[in-house]
Design a protein around this motif. Sequence first.
Motif, short mmCIF file in Angstrom:
data_model
loop_
_atom_site.label_atom_id
_atom_site.label_comp_id
_atom_site.label_asym_id
_atom_site.label_seq_id
_atom_site.Cartn_x
_atom_site.Cartn_y
_atom_site.Cartn_z
N GLN A 242 68.22 8.78 39.92
CA GLN A 242 67.69 8.40 38.61
C GLN A 242 66.66 9.43 38.14
O GLN A 242 66.16 10.22 38.95
CB GLN A 242 67.00 7.03 38.71
CG GLN A 242 67.91 5.87 39.04
CD GLN A 242 67.11 4.57 39.14
OE1 GLN A 242 66.10 4.51 39.83
NE2 GLN A 242 67.57 3.54 38.45
N PRO A 243 66.32 9.41 36.85
CA PRO A 243 65.17 10.21 36.44
C PRO A 243 63.90 9.69 37.13
O PRO A 243 63.83 8.50 37.46
CB PRO A 243 65.10 10.01 34.92
CG PRO A 243 65.89 8.76 34.67
CD PRO A 243 66.95 8.70 35.73
N THR A 244 62.94 10.57 37.34
CA THR A 244 61.80 10.23 38.18
C THR A 244 60.48 10.34 37.43
O THR A 244 60.24 11.30 36.70
CB THR A 244 61.76 11.15 39.42
OG1 THR A 244 62.97 10.99 40.14
CG2 THR A 244 60.59 10.80 40.33
N ILE A 245 59.62 9.33 37.66
CA ILE A 245 58.23 9.39 37.20
C ILE A 245 57.35 9.57 38.44
O ILE A 245 57.43 8.80 39.39
CB ILE A 245 57.81 8.09 36.48
CG1 ILE A 245 58.64 7.91 35.20
CG2 ILE A 245 56.31 8.12 36.13
CD1 ILE A 245 58.38 6.59 34.49
N LEU A 246 56.53 10.62 38.42
CA LEU A 246 55.62 10.88 39.54
C LEU A 246 54.20 10.55 39.11
O LEU A 246 53.69 11.10 38.13
CB LEU A 246 55.70 12.34 39.98
CG LEU A 246 54.73 12.75 41.10
CD1 LEU A 246 55.05 12.02 42.40
CD2 LEU A 246 54.75 14.26 41.32
N TYR A 247 53.56 9.66 39.85
CA TYR A 247 52.15 9.35 39.64
C TYR A 247 51.35 10.11 40.69
O TYR A 247 51.47 9.84 41.88
CB TYR A 247 51.94 7.83 39.77
CG TYR A 247 50.50 7.36 39.61
CD1 TYR A 247 49.69 7.87 38.60
CD2 TYR A 247 49.98 6.41 40.46
CE1 TYR A 247 48.39 7.43 38.45
CE2 TYR A 247 48.67 5.95 40.32
CZ TYR A 247 47.88 6.46 39.31
OH TYR A 247 46.59 6.03 39.16
N ALA A 248 50.55 11.08 40.24
CA ALA A 248 49.81 11.95 41.16
C ALA A 248 48.37 12.09 40.69
O ALA A 248 47.97 13.13 40.16
CB ALA A 248 50.49 13.31 41.27
N PRO A 249 47.55 11.04 40.86
CA PRO A 249 46.17 11.10 40.37
C PRO A 249 45.34 12.11 41.16
O PRO A 249 45.46 12.21 42.37
CB PRO A 249 45.66 9.67 40.60
CG PRO A 249 46.50 9.15 41.72
CD PRO A 249 47.86 9.77 41.54
N THR A 250 44.51 12.86 40.45
CA THR A 250 43.64 13.81 41.11
C THR A 250 42.36 13.10 41.55
O THR A 250 42.23 11.89 41.41
CB THR A 250 43.33 15.01 40.20
OG1 THR A 250 42.64 16.00 40.95
CG2 THR A 250 42.48 14.59 39.00
N TRP A 251 41.42 13.86 42.06
CA TRP A 251 40.16 13.31 42.56
C TRP A 251 39.02 13.98 41.81
O TRP A 251 38.91 15.20 41.81
CB TRP A 251 40.05 13.56 44.07
CG TRP A 251 38.71 13.25 44.67
CD1 TRP A 251 37.89 14.11 45.33
CD2 TRP A 251 38.04 11.99 44.68
NE1 TRP A 251 36.74 13.48 45.74
CE2 TRP A 251 36.81 12.17 45.35
CE3 TRP A 251 38.34 10.72 44.17
CZ2 TRP A 251 35.89 11.14 45.54
CZ3 TRP A 251 37.43 9.70 44.35
CH2 TRP A 251 36.23 9.90 45.03
N ALA A 252 38.17 13.16 41.18
CA ALA A 252 37.11 13.70 40.33
C ALA A 252 35.74 13.64 40.98
O ALA A 252 34.76 14.04 40.38
CB ALA A 252 37.09 12.95 39.01
N GLY A 253 35.66 13.11 42.20
CA GLY A 253 34.37 13.01 42.87
C GLY A 253 34.18 14.10 43.89
O GLY A 253 34.61 15.22 43.71
N ASP A 254 33.51 13.76 44.99
CA ASP A 254 33.36 14.70 46.09
C ASP A 254 33.63 13.97 47.39
O ASP A 254 33.78 12.75 47.43
CB ASP A 254 31.97 15.33 46.12
CG ASP A 254 30.86 14.30 46.19
OD1 ASP A 254 30.91 13.45 47.08
OD2 ASP A 254 29.93 14.36 45.36
#
Length: 323
Positions: A242-254
């Motif tokens: 199927q077509p794909t949705i990738l959820y790849a949240p980055t990190w904004a802290g430390d």
Amino acid sequence: MINKLKEMYKLYAYQQADAKWAHERQATAATPAEIAKRYYDAHYSDWQVRPNTFLYEMQDGNELDDAPFVLLRTLLKTNPKATHTIIINKDSLKKAYKVLAFWELTADPRIKVVDRFTEAHMRTLLTAETVITNAMIFSDIFVKRGRQRFVNTWHGTPWKKMGYAMPGGVMGSWNVIRTLMMTDLLVMPNTYTAKIFNRDYRLAGLYQGKISTFGYPRNDVFFEKLSERQLTTLENAYRNGQPTILYAPTWAGDASSAGDATAELTKYLHTLVTLAQHFPTYTIRFKPHSYFTEAINADARFAPFLVDDAWGTNVLLAHTDIL
């Protein structure tokens, strides 16, 4: 009398603080990093730098991905006589071998995988002609030797404050600046990032190496076709037809504020479930930031969404329909 008591109290407080420091120092003396550092220091002048040898460390030994790994794969073709040592943490060894298998490099005799903070790691760090990393390497252990070359590819474009621009950045930047001063080639993804590094780490007039702004080697995968076996693997296991949705949240802290992952995990799971409900004809995949990998892998609720460790981030992006 009061002044004498104050002086005695100051002395007592100093002695207590000194005793505490000594106790904490003793407690860390037997850590793998401390033992490795002592070995490195003791043998700093013992061995010759070996020509045509490369050492790689990515994300503090937790990954086998990103620009350094692309450079390794390129050098296997362009410099077939060179040897390559990859530094990996014990906890990430299984993942590293899966990555090598995906790229059909498991049996290549020119590649050696070495545990981080072992004697073999330290010996190779002292003798490798070229050291390549995408972060700030080996804490305060590494001191580049005269015949060594040091390549730092970093790992992304900074959309957050760095260096002296951060609160407390004066003290927090010491090891980054120390490492940058040893870097022969700093590979930047764009001129914006080069500007940030020059400004916020105050490199102007001090940095003696070269800065490349030609882009990241890891992006080559967007223009180079994978093997039929790799494409079949991704189509069946990643896209699921199927077509794909990738959820790849980055990190904004430390790193210091990533300890309690409960709130982040709750947010991530809610997003994934919502995506699955609204897009039933898409395969929903999740690639978390490395700070949260351990907690997410231990939570069975994320299992249906997770991607295989063998697939690098840019390989996934090249075969993702919506990010």
